[in-house]
Design a protein around this motif. Structure first.
Motif, PDB file in Angstrom:
ATOM      1  N   ALA A 332      36.795   7.511 -51.712  1.00  0.00           N
ATOM      2  CA  ALA A 332      37.349   6.819 -50.538  1.00  0.00           C
ATOM      3  C   ALA A 332      37.254   7.702 -49.294  1.00  0.00           C
ATOM      4  O   ALA A 332      36.938   7.224 -48.192  1.00  0.00           O
ATOM      5  N   LYS A 333      37.508   8.989 -49.487  1.00  0.00           N
ATOM      6  CA  LYS A 333      37.387   9.913 -48.363  1.00  0.00           C
ATOM      7  C   LYS A 333      35.948  10.014 -47.895  1.00  0.00           C
ATOM      8  O   LYS A 333      35.669  10.022 -46.682  1.00  0.00           O
ATOM      9  N   ILE A 334      35.005  10.082 -48.859  1.00  0.00           N
ATOM     10  CA  ILE A 334      33.588  10.144 -48.482  1.00  0.00           C
ATOM     11  C   ILE A 334      33.169   8.867 -47.752  1.00  0.00           C
ATOM     12  O   ILE A 334      32.418   8.906 -46.754  1.00  0.00           O
ATOM     13  N   GLU A 335      33.653   7.725 -48.239  1.00  0.00           N
ATOM     14  CA  GLU A 335      33.312   6.459 -47.564  1.00  0.00           C
ATOM     15  C   GLU A 335      33.858   6.422 -46.144  1.00  0.00           C
ATOM     16  O   GLU A 335      33.190   5.958 -45.209  1.00  0.00           O
ATOM     17  N   THR A 336      35.050   6.939 -45.960  1.00  0.00           N
ATOM     18  CA  THR A 336      35.619   6.988 -44.609  1.00  0.00           C
ATOM     19  C   THR A 336      34.799   7.912 -43.700  1.00  0.00           C
ATOM     20  O   THR A 336      34.540   7.590 -42.536  1.00  0.00           O
ATOM     21  N   ASP A 337      34.388   9.043 -44.256  1.00  0.00           N
ATOM     22  CA  ASP A 337      33.566   9.968 -43.468  1.00  0.00           C
ATOM     23  C   ASP A 337      32.228   9.335 -43.083  1.00  0.00           C
ATOM     24  O   ASP A 337      31.747   9.509 -41.948  1.00  0.00           O
ATOM     25  N   ILE A 338      31.624   8.615 -44.039  1.00  0.00           N
ATOM     26  CA  ILE A 338      30.345   7.959 -43.724  1.00  0.00           C
ATOM     27  C   ILE A 338      30.533   6.912 -42.632  1.00  0.00           C
ATOM     28  O   ILE A 338      29.698   6.761 -41.718  1.00  0.00           O
ATOM     29  N   THR A 339      31.619   6.159 -42.699  1.00  0.00           N
ATOM     30  CA  THR A 339      31.895   5.146 -41.663  1.00  0.00           C
ATOM     31  C   THR A 339      32.062   5.801 -40.303  1.00  0.00           C
ATOM     32  O   THR A 339      31.546   5.317 -39.271  1.00  0.00           O
ATOM     33  N   ALA A 345      27.115   7.784 -34.649  1.00  0.00           N
ATOM     34  CA  ALA A 345      25.686   7.643 -34.378  1.00  0.00           C
ATOM     35  C   ALA A 345      25.418   6.451 -33.471  1.00  0.00           C
ATOM     36  O   ALA A 345      24.598   6.534 -32.537  1.00  0.00           O
ATOM     37  N   ASP A 346      26.082   5.335 -33.706  1.00  0.00           N
ATOM     38  CA  ASP A 346      25.916   4.168 -32.845  1.00  0.00           C
ATOM     39  C   ASP A 346      26.362   4.472 -31.419  1.00  0.00           C
ATOM     40  O   ASP A 346      25.720   4.070 -30.428  1.00  0.00           O
ATOM     41  N   HIS A 347      27.465   5.192 -31.312  1.00  0.00           N
ATOM     42  CA  HIS A 347      27.954   5.542 -29.959  1.00  0.00           C
ATOM     43  C   HIS A 347      26.957   6.454 -29.242  1.00  0.00           C
ATOM     44  O   HIS A 347      26.704   6.312 -28.034  1.00  0.00           O
ATOM     45  N   PHE A 348      26.368   7.399 -29.997  1.00  0.00           N
ATOM     46  CA  PHE A 348      25.395   8.304 -29.395  1.00  0.00           C
ATOM     47  C   PHE A 348      24.157   7.551 -28.915  1.00  0.00           C
ATOM     48  O   PHE A 348      23.630   7.800 -27.814  1.00  0.00           O
ATOM     49  N   VAL A 349      23.661   6.615 -29.726  1.00  0.00           N
ATOM     50  CA  VAL A 349      22.448   5.885 -29.371  1.00  0.00           C
ATOM     51  C   VAL A 349      22.687   4.965 -28.186  1.00  0.00           C
ATOM     52  O   VAL A 349      21.885   4.884 -27.245  1.00  0.00           O
ATOM     53  N   HIS A 350      23.783   4.227 -28.146  1.00  0.00           N
ATOM     54  CA  HIS A 350      24.031   3.211 -27.136  1.00  0.00           C
ATOM     55  C   HIS A 350      24.557   3.794 -25.831  1.00  0.00           C
ATOM     56  O   HIS A 350      24.541   3.114 -24.800  1.00  0.00           O
ATOM     57  N   ASN A 351      25.003   4.992 -25.829  1.00  0.00           N
ATOM     58  CA  ASN A 351      25.586   5.555 -24.606  1.00  0.00           C
ATOM     59  C   ASN A 351      24.815   6.788 -24.114  1.00  0.00           C
ATOM     60  O   ASN A 351      24.200   6.761 -23.043  1.00  0.00           O
ATOM     61  N   THR A 352      24.793   7.819 -24.907  1.00  0.00           N
ATOM     62  CA  THR A 352      24.201   9.070 -24.438  1.00  0.00           C
ATOM     63  C   THR A 352      22.695   8.936 -24.221  1.00  0.00           C
ATOM     64  O   THR A 352      22.162   9.291 -23.149  1.00  0.00           O
ATOM     65  N   VAL A 353      21.971   8.375 -25.197  1.00  0.00           N
ATOM     66  CA  VAL A 353      20.525   8.237 -25.049  1.00  0.00           C
ATOM     67  C   VAL A 353      20.179   7.268 -23.928  1.00  0.00           C
ATOM     68  O   VAL A 353      19.219   7.467 -23.176  1.00  0.00           O
ATOM     69  N   ARG A 354      20.914   6.222 -23.746  1.00  0.00           N
ATOM     70  CA  ARG A 354      20.632   5.233 -22.688  1.00  0.00           C
ATOM     71  C   ARG A 354      20.815   5.841 -21.304  1.00  0.00           C
ATOM     72  O   ARG A 354      20.049   5.573 -20.377  1.00  0.00           O
ATOM     73  N   VAL A 355      21.833   6.696 -21.176  1.00  0.00           N
ATOM     74  CA  VAL A 355      22.061   7.331 -19.864  1.00  0.00           C
ATOM     75  C   VAL A 355      20.927   8.291 -19.530  1.00  0.00           C
ATOM     76  O   VAL A 355      20.461   8.375 -18.398  1.00  0.00           O
TER      77      VAL A 355
END
Length: 382
Positions: A332-339, A345-355
């Motif tokens: 459960a802890k590993i699943e939480t970490d993966i989430t 990663a989604d935040h990095f792609v949609h915000n940092t790379v776009r800027v």
């Protein structure tokens, strides 16, 4: 005079026992037997011996041999004399089978004795003249003159007691064919029925030993169960909080008592084994277990081989359940970490790379020709 002194000692002993036990003396069969024997011996010594007819009551003294019966009953389960008791028990249990085998032996001896009486004992033409193989005259009528004499001789042959030089060689010297009869007779009677007798006694002796071992194991198991119940009561009293639970510290403190050590020794558990059981039963890692669960585990451990196996399986399953619970928490802890990593990663792609590049990570598919826009035309703003 010496005999009279012994009688005086016996009478004094009986008087002391009567005075000490009073009415309880006559309720004991063995005390009454001793009284009868001593009175009979004293009566014989005082009245019959002076009258010249002494010794008529001495047979009563043989009854004192019955006093060994309680001693035998008491000693029969002692390990030092158990083997002797097993042999006696095997012989007594074999009495019926031995009786039937004895009847068969008597019948075979009787039938064979009739044959050898006619062929040897009454065959004076063959055995009544000249010396035998050893140069001496062999008295055939002494061995086979009648049916009873023949039965005794065949019994001697069956037991292999001087059968060859004293009997069979003389017969074979005169009638070689009779050698086949004696060989067959020895195989059937000496190596057959006599070995059956030995086998019956051995089998019943082993059966008596097995029964005795089961009784002894049952007694030991019952003693262990009683020790478990006593130990549980002691642990319940040591529960100062009255919560029905006990901790490992309370267990160690209770083990300091001499009575608890004796009880655990009767059960067959050491303090290290008790601690291992405690750890296996403490699935929740609370440092405390229920006394009921601990008592049930101890009962199963002393309840025989099958119950010990079941207890071992139960404890093993509990330990596996505990490990699986730990793995479930880790998964459960590993699943939480993966989430969390996916969200980052989604935040990095949609915000940092776009800027930085103006590219948000999406891919647009070119339109097909004739769809309202010319092929190869750039999208607006390019």
């Amino acid at each position: 005079v010496i005999e009279g002194c012994f009688y005086i000692c016996f009478v004094v002993e009986m008087g002391i026992r009567l005075h000490a036990r009073r009415a309880a003396f006559f309720r004991d069969v063995w005390d009454v037997l001793d009284l009868v024997v001593i009175l009979a011996a004293v009566f014989d010594f005082l009245f019959l011996v002076p009258a010249g007819v002494g010794g008529q009551m001495r047979f009563f003294t043989v009854l004192r041999a019955l006093r060994v019966v309680p001693l035998v009953t008491m000693l029969r389960m002692r390990r030092a004399v158990r083997e002797l008791w097993f042999i006696l028990g095997g012989i007594s249990m074999s009495a019926k089978a031995l009786g039937w085998v004895g009847i068969v032996i008597v019948m075979v001896l009787y039938v064979c004795s009739i044959f050898v009486t006619v062929e040897i004992g009454q065959n004076s033409a063959t055995y009544g003249y000249g010396p035998s193989y050893d140069g001496e005259v062999w008295p055939h009528d002494k061995y086979f003159g009648s049916v009873l004499q023949s039965m005794l001789t065949l019994f001697q042959v069956m037991t292999l007691d001087g059968w060859c030089d004293d009997i069979v060689r003389h017969v074979v010297f005169r009638q070689p064919v009779m050698g086949l009869f004696f060989i067959l007779f020895i195989f059937v009677m000496g190596f057959g029925l006599l070995n059956i007798l030995a086998g019956i006694i051995i089998e019943n002796t082993l059966a008596a030993a097995a029964v005795s071992d089961r009784k002894l194991e049952a007694q030991e198991a019952e003693a262990k169960k009683q020790a478990v119940e006593t130990l549980v009561n002691v642990l319940i009293k040591s529960d100062a909080d009255r919560t029905g639970e006990i901790s490992i510290e309370e267990m160690r403190a209770a083990y300091q008592s001499k009575n608890v050590q004796i009880l655990m020794e009767r059960i067959g558990l050491s303090i290290e084994e008790v601690q291992d059981i405690f750890k296996l039963l403490d699935f929740e890692q609370r440092g405390r277990i229920e006394l009921i669960r601990f008592a049930e585990s101890c009962r199963q451990l002393v309840g025989g081989t099958k119950r010990r196996d079941l207890a071992q399986v139960e404890v093993t399953v509990g330990a596996l359940a505990q490990n699986l619970e730990r793995l479930d928490v880790q998964f459960a802890k590993i699943e939480t970490d993966i989430t969390d990593l996916t969200r980052m990663a989604d935040h990095f792609v949609h915000n940092t790379v776009r800027v930085l590049t103006g590219f948000d990570g999406s891919v647009k598919v070119p339109l097909k020709p004739g769809s309202g826009r010319r092929a190869g035309s750039l999208p607006p703003g390019r």
